[in-house]
Design an enzyme around this catalytic site. Structure first.
Site, short mmCIF file in Angstrom:
data_model
loop_
_atom_site.label_atom_id
_atom_site.label_comp_id
_atom_site.label_asym_id
_atom_site.label_seq_id
_atom_site.Cartn_x
_atom_site.Cartn_y
_atom_site.Cartn_z
N CYS A 109 -91.74 94.24 -71.84
CA CYS A 109 -91.52 94.44 -70.40
C CYS A 109 -91.26 93.07 -69.79
O CYS A 109 -92.13 92.19 -69.85
CB CYS A 109 -92.76 95.08 -69.78
SG CYS A 109 -92.71 95.25 -67.98
N CYS A 120 -84.21 94.18 -68.00
CA CYS A 120 -85.31 95.15 -67.98
C CYS A 120 -85.06 96.13 -69.11
O CYS A 120 -83.94 96.64 -69.24
CB CYS A 120 -85.38 95.87 -66.63
SG CYS A 120 -86.58 97.23 -66.57
#
Length: 253
Positions: A70, A180
């Site tokens: 992440c 992302c």
């Protein structure tokens, strides 16, 4: 060996897919913090608490290495995690350096969460490659929510992306960075709406290669003991059906 992979939600499954390709003999525990997704629009101190809770959960299940799959969690907590725990920890960051190298004297557009873009770690990343003048950034929090909701309908995604990208003259850009892990589910859609000359770059393969090298440097024998088992948790609850749904989507990308 047992490797933990952690993300705010299902984006990190795109990293798990790369890990299964490069390190197929390991056992994996995937933790999706679906109760608290998205991270990218929250206060960073709140997110830091979620991160450490998730990592403690994985430690209690015997992980020997961790991938923070992440970008937002990495930008907020990777330094603190490495100072707190002694096992190998690999994080994610937008692939700015390779994007600049491949931009062919054009600009670079980094797509990420608002929190990733606001963090000093991102500014330092751009500064290290002396690319402040050619790197632009754009937050796409809605794309995280679409991925989490299993919304991949082009009739929904394309208008959203076109609206968000409308302030940019894409002819000026040579590379587009998916900063992302959730955004990788939409790679094919990006390819349909951006000019053909733009390369799309992400950091997944580089992250998994770094993991493998770090494990070898730390004395681990990769592939020697694992059985290839994958266990998937959604905020502490096993959820194998959810894992299968997203892995099936990735087979089509």
């Amino acid at each position: 060996m047992r490797i933990g992979i952690f993300d705010s939600g299902v984006g990190g499954i795109t990293v798990l897919k790369e890990a299964l390709n490069l390190l197929p003999g390991e056992d994996y525990i995937y933790y999706a913090d679906t109760a608290n997704v998205p991270y990218g629009t929250k206060d960073k101190n709140e997110v830091r608490q979620y991160i450490f809770k998730a990592v403690e959960f994985l430690i209690n299940r015997g992980i020997e290495a961790l991938v923070v799959a992440c970008n937002t969690a990495t930008s907020i907590a990777i330094k603190d995690l490495r100072e707190t725990y002694q096992f190998p920890i690999v994080g994610m960051e937008p692939a700015v350096k390779p994007a600049v190298e491949r931009s062919r004297n054009k600009k670079v557009l980094v797509l990420a969460t608002p929190l990733t873009i606001r963090e000093e770690k991102f500014r330092n990343l751009v500064s290290r490659v002396k690319a402040e003048d050619i790197v632009d950034s754009l937050g796409l929090p809605g794309l995280v929510e679409y991925a989490e909701g299993f919304v991949f309908d082009e009739n929904i995604i394309i208008p959203y992306l076109k609206d968000r990208l409308s302030p940019f003259n894409l002819q000026e850009y040579g590379t587009l960075v998916l900063g992302c892990t959730h955004f990788l589910y939409f790679r094919d859609i990006f390819n349909k709406i951006i000019p053909d000359h733009i390369d799309i770059i992400d950091g997944n393969k580089g992250t998994v290669r770094h993991l493998k090298n770090l494990l070898l440097q730390s004395g681990f024998k990769t592939g020697s003991e694992g059985s290839g088992e994958i266990i998937f948790y959604s905020s502490g609850k096993k959820d194998e059906r959810r894992l299968k749904k997203y892995l099936d989507i990735l087979k089509e990308i």
